[in-house]
Design a protein around this motif. Structure first.
Motif, short mmCIF file in Angstrom:
data_model
loop_
_atom_site.label_atom_id
_atom_site.label_comp_id
_atom_site.label_asym_id
_atom_site.label_seq_id
_atom_site.Cartn_x
_atom_site.Cartn_y
_atom_site.Cartn_z
N ARG A 4 -40.71 -2.22 3.93
CA ARG A 4 -42.06 -2.02 3.38
C ARG A 4 -42.34 -2.93 2.19
O ARG A 4 -43.50 -3.18 1.86
CB ARG A 4 -42.25 -0.56 2.96
CG ARG A 4 -41.39 -0.11 1.80
CD ARG A 4 -41.91 1.20 1.21
NE ARG A 4 -41.82 2.28 2.17
CZ ARG A 4 -40.79 3.14 2.23
NH1 ARG A 4 -39.77 3.01 1.39
NH2 ARG A 4 -40.78 4.11 3.10
N ASP A 5 -41.29 -3.42 1.54
CA ASP A 5 -41.47 -4.25 0.35
C ASP A 5 -41.82 -5.69 0.69
O ASP A 5 -42.36 -6.41 -0.16
CB ASP A 5 -40.20 -4.23 -0.50
CG ASP A 5 -39.86 -2.84 -0.99
OD1 ASP A 5 -40.77 -2.14 -1.45
OD2 ASP A 5 -38.67 -2.45 -0.91
N VAL A 6 -41.51 -6.15 1.89
CA VAL A 6 -41.73 -7.55 2.23
C VAL A 6 -42.62 -7.74 3.46
O VAL A 6 -43.05 -8.86 3.74
CB VAL A 6 -40.39 -8.28 2.47
CG1 VAL A 6 -39.50 -8.21 1.24
CG2 VAL A 6 -39.66 -7.71 3.69
N ILE A 119 -34.62 -12.81 17.80
CA ILE A 119 -36.07 -12.78 17.70
C ILE A 119 -36.51 -13.25 16.32
O ILE A 119 -35.71 -13.25 15.37
CB ILE A 119 -36.64 -11.37 17.99
CG1 ILE A 119 -35.97 -10.33 17.09
CG2 ILE A 119 -36.45 -11.02 19.46
CD1 ILE A 119 -36.47 -8.91 17.31
N LYS A 120 -37.77 -13.64 16.19
CA LYS A 120 -38.27 -14.22 14.94
C LYS A 120 -38.95 -13.21 14.05
O LYS A 120 -39.08 -13.43 12.85
CB LYS A 120 -39.24 -15.36 15.25
CG LYS A 120 -38.60 -16.53 15.98
CD LYS A 120 -39.62 -17.62 16.28
CE LYS A 120 -39.00 -18.77 17.00
NZ LYS A 120 -40.00 -19.84 17.31
N SER A 135 -40.98 -10.84 9.39
CA SER A 135 -40.53 -12.07 10.03
C SER A 135 -39.35 -12.65 9.24
O SER A 135 -38.99 -12.17 8.17
CB SER A 135 -41.67 -13.10 10.06
OG SER A 135 -41.99 -13.51 8.73
N ARG A 136 -38.77 -13.70 9.79
CA ARG A 136 -37.70 -14.38 9.07
C ARG A 136 -38.20 -14.90 7.73
O ARG A 136 -37.49 -14.85 6.73
CB ARG A 136 -37.16 -15.53 9.92
CG ARG A 136 -36.49 -15.10 11.21
CD ARG A 136 -36.06 -16.29 12.03
NE ARG A 136 -35.45 -15.88 13.29
CZ ARG A 136 -35.01 -16.74 14.21
NH1 ARG A 136 -35.11 -18.04 14.01
NH2 ARG A 136 -34.47 -16.29 15.34
N ALA A 137 -39.44 -15.40 7.72
CA ALA A 137 -40.02 -15.90 6.47
C ALA A 137 -40.15 -14.78 5.45
O ALA A 137 -39.89 -14.98 4.25
CB ALA A 137 -41.38 -16.54 6.73
N ASN A 138 -40.55 -13.58 5.88
CA ASN A 138 -40.66 -12.44 4.97
C ASN A 138 -39.32 -12.12 4.33
O ASN A 138 -39.26 -11.75 3.15
CB ASN A 138 -41.17 -11.21 5.71
CG ASN A 138 -42.59 -11.34 6.22
OD1 ASN A 138 -42.91 -10.89 7.30
ND2 ASN A 138 -43.45 -12.00 5.44
#
Length: 232
Positions: A4-6, A119-120, A135-138
């Motif tokens: 929930r934080d990201v 998965i991404k 996501s990976r970016a998150n």
């Protein structure tokens, strides 16, 4: 830190009847690799990813198995493959057994899941409804935000909720933006369409009570991308 934080909270979704062409356009214009499919009640029923749209006759990339493989294949399997590659709507091409997480999943668990399933991104669900995407970016955003031995407080989560509302008041498109708050410091990620929107986002963050600082990592979308978005 927890999911929930990201997570990105402004989730783009499609319905079961959304056409494959519209889904492909959404993936391109929003620069995402997958989109959840939800029914009229908002319940998650599937996911359409780039991989689900790769083997299409329109692109000339459809699979053409040899005659002996066709003989060995089960009729049901062949039928499913045909529907997947030739279906015109989300309900035909979507993956139905969707991997999901809860809001209180740790980032370590999320990273393990993404790696394990290759998965991404993964939907975050509450009572069967999508409330976010990680996501990976998150995950990288969370890594940057969290210092050694620190974790978001309840106040940080309250700030994030307040900032989400403040950003909504600016009128800018939120689907390209992610906000991470740690120890009162707001980190803005993503992209907007104009410099004016970038400034409005920063002002909204700086004006939210309780914010100690703002780190702006938001970019402005190139003109070519903006033209595609407005063409919708």
């Amino acid at each position: 830190m927890l999911a929930r934080d990201v997570m990105t909270t402004n989730v783009i979704t499609v319905g079961p009847e959304t056409s494959v062409r519209d889904i492909a356009r959404q993936l391109v214009t929003s620069r995402i690799s997958a989109v959840p499919v939800v029914d009229d009640d908002g319940q998650l029923v599937g996911l359409v990813s780039e991989g689900d749209l790769m083997r299409r006759p329109e692109t000339g990339a459809a699979r053409h198995p040899s005659w002996w493989l066709r003989l060995l294949a089960e009729p049901e399997t062949s039928a499913r493959d045909y529907v997947k590659s030739h279906g015109l709507n989300a309900r035909d091409v979507m993956t139905r057994d969707v991997v999901t997480i809860a809001e209180d999943a740790s980032l370590e668990d999320v990273a393990t899941l993404l790696e394990g399933y290759r998965i991404k991104r993964v939907p975050v669900v509450r009572d069967g409804k999508v409330v976010g995407i990680v996501s990976r970016a998150n995950l990288l955003h969370g890594l940057v935000a969290r210092g050694p031995g620190t974790a978001p407080s309840l106040d940080d989560r309250g700030l994030r909720d307040a900032l989400d509302k403040a950003v909504a008041d600016t009128g800018i498109r939120k689907e390209f933006i992610n906000i991470v708050v740690n120890d009162g410091v707001v980190r803005l990620w993503g992209a907007v369409e104009t410099n004016a929107e970038k400034q409005a986002l920063r002002v909204a963050a700086e004006g939210t009570p309780g914010v100690k600082g703002v780190e702006d990592h938001v970019g402005v979308l190139p003109q070519m991308v903006r033209a595609v978005i407005w063409a919708e």
